[in-house]
Design a protein around this motif. Structure first.
Motif, mmCIF file in Angstrom:
data_model
loop_
_atom_site.group_PDB
_atom_site.id
_atom_site.type_symbol
_atom_site.label_atom_id
_atom_site.label_comp_id
_atom_site.label_asym_id
_atom_site.label_seq_id
_atom_site.Cartn_x
_atom_site.Cartn_y
_atom_site.Cartn_z
ATOM 1 N N ALA A 31 0.590 -1.231 0.389
ATOM 2 C CA ALA A 31 0.104 0.068 -0.635
ATOM 3 C C ALA A 31 0.812 1.565 -0.055
ATOM 4 C CB ALA A 31 -0.998 0.313 1.451
ATOM 5 N N GLN A 32 1.802 1.307 0.825
ATOM 6 C CA GLN A 32 2.735 2.437 0.654
ATOM 7 C C GLN A 32 3.806 2.358 -0.661
ATOM 8 O OE1 GLN A 32 3.001 4.305 3.648
ATOM 9 N NE2 GLN A 32 3.839 5.785 2.084
ATOM 10 N N PHE A 33 4.173 2.052 -1.237
ATOM 11 C CA PHE A 33 4.858 1.844 -2.837
ATOM 12 C C PHE A 33 3.577 2.165 -3.545
ATOM 13 C CE2 PHE A 33 6.441 -1.274 -6.114
ATOM 14 C CZ PHE A 33 7.420 -0.185 -6.193
ATOM 15 N N ALA A 34 2.032 2.080 -3.129
ATOM 16 C CA ALA A 34 1.173 2.733 -4.577
ATOM 17 C C ALA A 34 1.373 3.784 -3.508
ATOM 18 C CB ALA A 34 -0.391 2.079 -4.309
ATOM 19 N N VAL A 35 0.594 4.341 -2.888
ATOM 20 C CA VAL A 35 0.831 6.188 -1.768
ATOM 21 C C VAL A 35 2.096 6.629 -3.226
ATOM 22 C CG1 VAL A 35 0.874 7.490 -0.146
ATOM 23 C CG2 VAL A 35 -0.519 5.211 -0.491
ATOM 24 N N LEU A 92 -6.034 15.425 -6.876
ATOM 25 C CA LEU A 92 -6.740 16.484 -6.642
ATOM 26 C C LEU A 92 -5.649 17.521 -6.023
ATOM 27 C CD1 LEU A 92 -9.690 15.367 -4.464
ATOM 28 C CD2 LEU A 92 -9.483 15.073 -6.976
ATOM 29 N N GLY A 93 -4.585 17.580 -6.258
ATOM 30 C CA GLY A 93 -3.168 18.538 -6.118
ATOM 31 C C GLY A 93 -2.832 18.067 -4.796
ATOM 32 N N ARG A 94 -2.496 17.239 -3.943
ATOM 33 C CA ARG A 94 -2.800 16.618 -2.555
ATOM 34 C C ARG A 94 -1.957 16.012 -2.507
ATOM 35 N NH1 ARG A 94 -8.503 17.647 0.190
ATOM 36 N NH2 ARG A 94 -7.201 16.992 2.325
ATOM 37 N N LYS A 95 -1.070 14.774 -1.742
ATOM 38 C CA LYS A 95 -0.329 13.958 -1.185
ATOM 39 C C LYS A 95 -0.938 12.905 -0.585
ATOM 40 C CE LYS A 95 3.313 15.656 -3.339
ATOM 41 N NZ LYS A 95 4.836 15.162 -4.517
ATOM 42 N N LEU A 96 -1.258 11.715 -1.176
ATOM 43 C CA LEU A 96 -1.429 10.710 -0.570
ATOM 44 C C LEU A 96 -1.050 10.352 1.044
ATOM 45 C CD1 LEU A 96 -2.770 8.247 -2.772
ATOM 46 C CD2 LEU A 96 -4.069 10.286 -1.900
ATOM 47 N N GLU A 97 -1.576 10.302 2.289
ATOM 48 C CA GLU A 97 -0.632 9.250 3.322
ATOM 49 C C GLU A 97 -1.435 8.157 3.923
ATOM 50 O OE1 GLU A 97 0.136 10.701 8.007
ATOM 51 O OE2 GLU A 97 -1.271 11.988 6.648
ATOM 52 N N LEU A 98 -0.691 7.689 4.517
ATOM 53 C CA LEU A 98 -0.839 6.153 5.177
ATOM 54 C C LEU A 98 -1.171 6.337 6.076
ATOM 55 C CD1 LEU A 98 -2.520 3.038 3.639
ATOM 56 C CD2 LEU A 98 -0.081 2.604 4.110
ATOM 57 N N LYS A 99 -2.505 6.197 6.682
ATOM 58 C CA LYS A 99 -2.496 5.435 7.908
ATOM 59 C C LYS A 99 -3.050 3.737 8.582
ATOM 60 C CE LYS A 99 -3.914 10.915 8.917
ATOM 61 N NZ LYS A 99 -2.455 10.981 10.302
ATOM 62 N N VAL A 100 -1.758 3.045 9.243
ATOM 63 C CA VAL A 100 -1.685 1.907 9.799
ATOM 64 C C VAL A 100 -2.320 1.675 11.143
ATOM 65 C CG1 VAL A 100 -0.905 -0.261 9.359
ATOM 66 C CG2 VAL A 100 -0.407 1.381 7.704
ATOM 67 N N ASP A 109 -3.220 -2.550 -5.073
ATOM 68 C CA ASP A 109 -4.337 -2.197 -6.278
ATOM 69 C C ASP A 109 -5.311 -1.410 -5.446
ATOM 70 O OD1 ASP A 109 -3.292 -2.746 -8.558
ATOM 71 O OD2 ASP A 109 -4.096 -5.045 -8.440
ATOM 72 N N ALA A 110 -5.301 -2.129 -4.419
ATOM 73 C CA ALA A 110 -6.347 -1.026 -3.214
ATOM 74 C C ALA A 110 -6.356 0.630 -3.303
ATOM 75 C CB ALA A 110 -6.444 -1.796 -1.982
ATOM 76 N N VAL A 111 -5.092 0.853 -3.257
ATOM 77 C CA VAL A 111 -4.635 2.084 -2.560
ATOM 78 C C VAL A 111 -4.765 2.845 -4.311
ATOM 79 C CG1 VAL A 111 -2.500 4.226 -2.577
ATOM 80 C CG2 VAL A 111 -3.340 1.531 -0.935
ATOM 81 N N ARG A 112 -4.365 1.980 -5.400
ATOM 82 C CA ARG A 112 -4.231 2.970 -6.638
ATOM 83 C C ARG A 112 -5.637 2.893 -7.027
ATOM 84 N NH1 ARG A 112 -3.925 -0.612 -10.301
ATOM 85 N NH2 ARG A 112 -3.280 1.105 -11.468
#
Length: 387
Positions: free
Chosen positions: A63-67, A77-85, A320-323
């Motif tokens: 998931a972090q790889f995809a992020v 949307l012009g913003r970064k994604l952040e993964l919270k686990v 794929d879930a993140v994508r």
């Protein structure tokens, strides 16, 4: 799971929902709408402790790889994604607490879920917060049967897995099949659905439906019950910790015929626990893994370089879930949960490892994609690839 325990867990889920409803999202807030231009948070519940903890890093890293890839291309949307686990420990109460934590941290899409029994009670927590759930691994039919609009599965369902199991059992010429499960939602669901197929006339029959207690070390009483039914095929539908022990103890008791396990047991740990001789030749019903994906060599190489070890089960589904979450956010033009859900429902042909995606009306894959693996020299490999 008993009805009283399930009621307790769902009550806890409701309590967590009430406590978190006012923490920045509201009942239908769907996340970080408005003027917030900070990172868009995705939430992921995976086992980081407990007997299934070995799977957690595969899912989290993918998931972090995809992020990181998406952020490297400008984000969404012009913003970064952040993964919270958060840890669910494959435990219902731990999972509910973890889901509540993610809600309070402002996640807008959930991209986790491994154990179905732990994922089920998180559905109302995320649902009341207006947060869509893209579930990469958990696949009990009970998740589908809730008929909740915010829940989407990108792994094959228990119904599809049972059908794949039945096809292979029949192909192997088995006549009497022992089904073993651990009474969790995921495991029992597959076993019961396989039994219904076996009970149809004209094919192999059910020798016994045997429930075991998870997290035990000695399954000799269960093994005695199973062998007393004289099966020529054993199908274990639970997780790898128990699966390894049951495989070893079946062989030690003199059972020489076929053993097959469900997708929750597809881990190198099973062969370690069972021992190389006992594990050799054990079959598995499994959706695609990185090693069985055609053309995934470059992705596996990049993942391995980034994290220092190769991907494992449910890495590709988590990636794929993140994508998919990013695609839905982009198409929705918003982090609002209602709009993201509509965007997910409208997906048509989005490329994933499992093939072009279009959800059914039940928010499941149109085809389960289950295949048969077999253990050779301690590793699960694609049965169809064997010469």
């Amino acid at each position: 799971m008993g009805e009283s325990r399930l009621a307790t867990i769902w009550s806890l889920a409701a309590a967590v929902t009430i406590l978190t409803a006012g923490c920045g999202q509201g009942l239908l807030g769907g996340g970080q709408e408005g003027g917030d231009q900070g990172p868009i948070a995705l939430g992921m519940l995976v086992p980081q402790s407990g007997s299934e903890a070995a799977v957690g890093p595969y899912m989290r890293n993918a998931a972090q790889f995809a992020v990181d890839e998406i952020n490297g291309k400008g984000g969404v949307l012009g913003r970064k994604l952040e993964l919270k686990v958060a840890d669910d420990a494959c435990d219902a109460q731990t999972a509910v607490a973890g889901a509540g934590k993610l809600v309070t941290e402002g996640v807008v899409v959930s991209v986790g879920g491994y154990c179905s029994g732990a994922t089920l009670p998180t559905l109302p927590v995320f649902g009341k917060a207006g947060i869509p759930m893209i579930i990469p691994a958990a696949n009990s039919q009970e998740l589908v049967d809730q008929h909740l609009g915010h829940v989407f599965l990108i792994n094959g369902t228990g119904t599809q897995q049972a059908a794949a199991a039945m096809a292979w059992i029949t192909k192997q010429g088995a006549t009497k099949v022992a089904l073993m499960h651990d009474n969790t939602s995921y495991s029992k669901d597959i076993a019961v659905r396989t039994k219904k197929l076996l009970d149809e006339p004209g094919g192999p029959e059910t020798a016994i439906l045997e429930a075991v207690t998870p997290k035990e070390s000695d399954y000799s009483a269960n093994i005695t019950n199973v062998l007393g039914a004289k099966p020529d095929f054993v199908y274990w539908t639970g997780y790898f910790q128990e699966g390894g022990l049951i495989t070893r103890q079946l062989r030690q008791a003199g059972y020489k015929d076929a053993i097959m396990v469900g997708d929750g047991s597809v881990s190198g740990k099973l062969a370690e626990i069972a021992g190389p001789e006992a594990a050799e030749g054990v079959y598995a019903t499994m959706t695609q893994t990185p090693e069985t994906l055609q053309g995934a060599g470059n992705w596996i190489e990049a993942y391995t370089k980034k994290f220092g070890s190769p991907p494992g089960p449910y890495s590709n589904q988590s990636y794929d879930a993140v994508r998919l979450a990013a695609e839905a956010l982009k198409n929705a033009g918003s982090t609002d949960g209602t709009k993201v859900i509509a965007a997910l429902e409208a997906i048509n042909g989005f490329p994933m490892f499992s093939g072009p995606l279009k959800f059914t009306a039940d928010h499941t894959l149109s085809a389960g994609g289950f295949q048969i693996l077999v253990i050779r020299s301690g590793r699960f490999v694609l049965q169809d690839a064997l010469k």
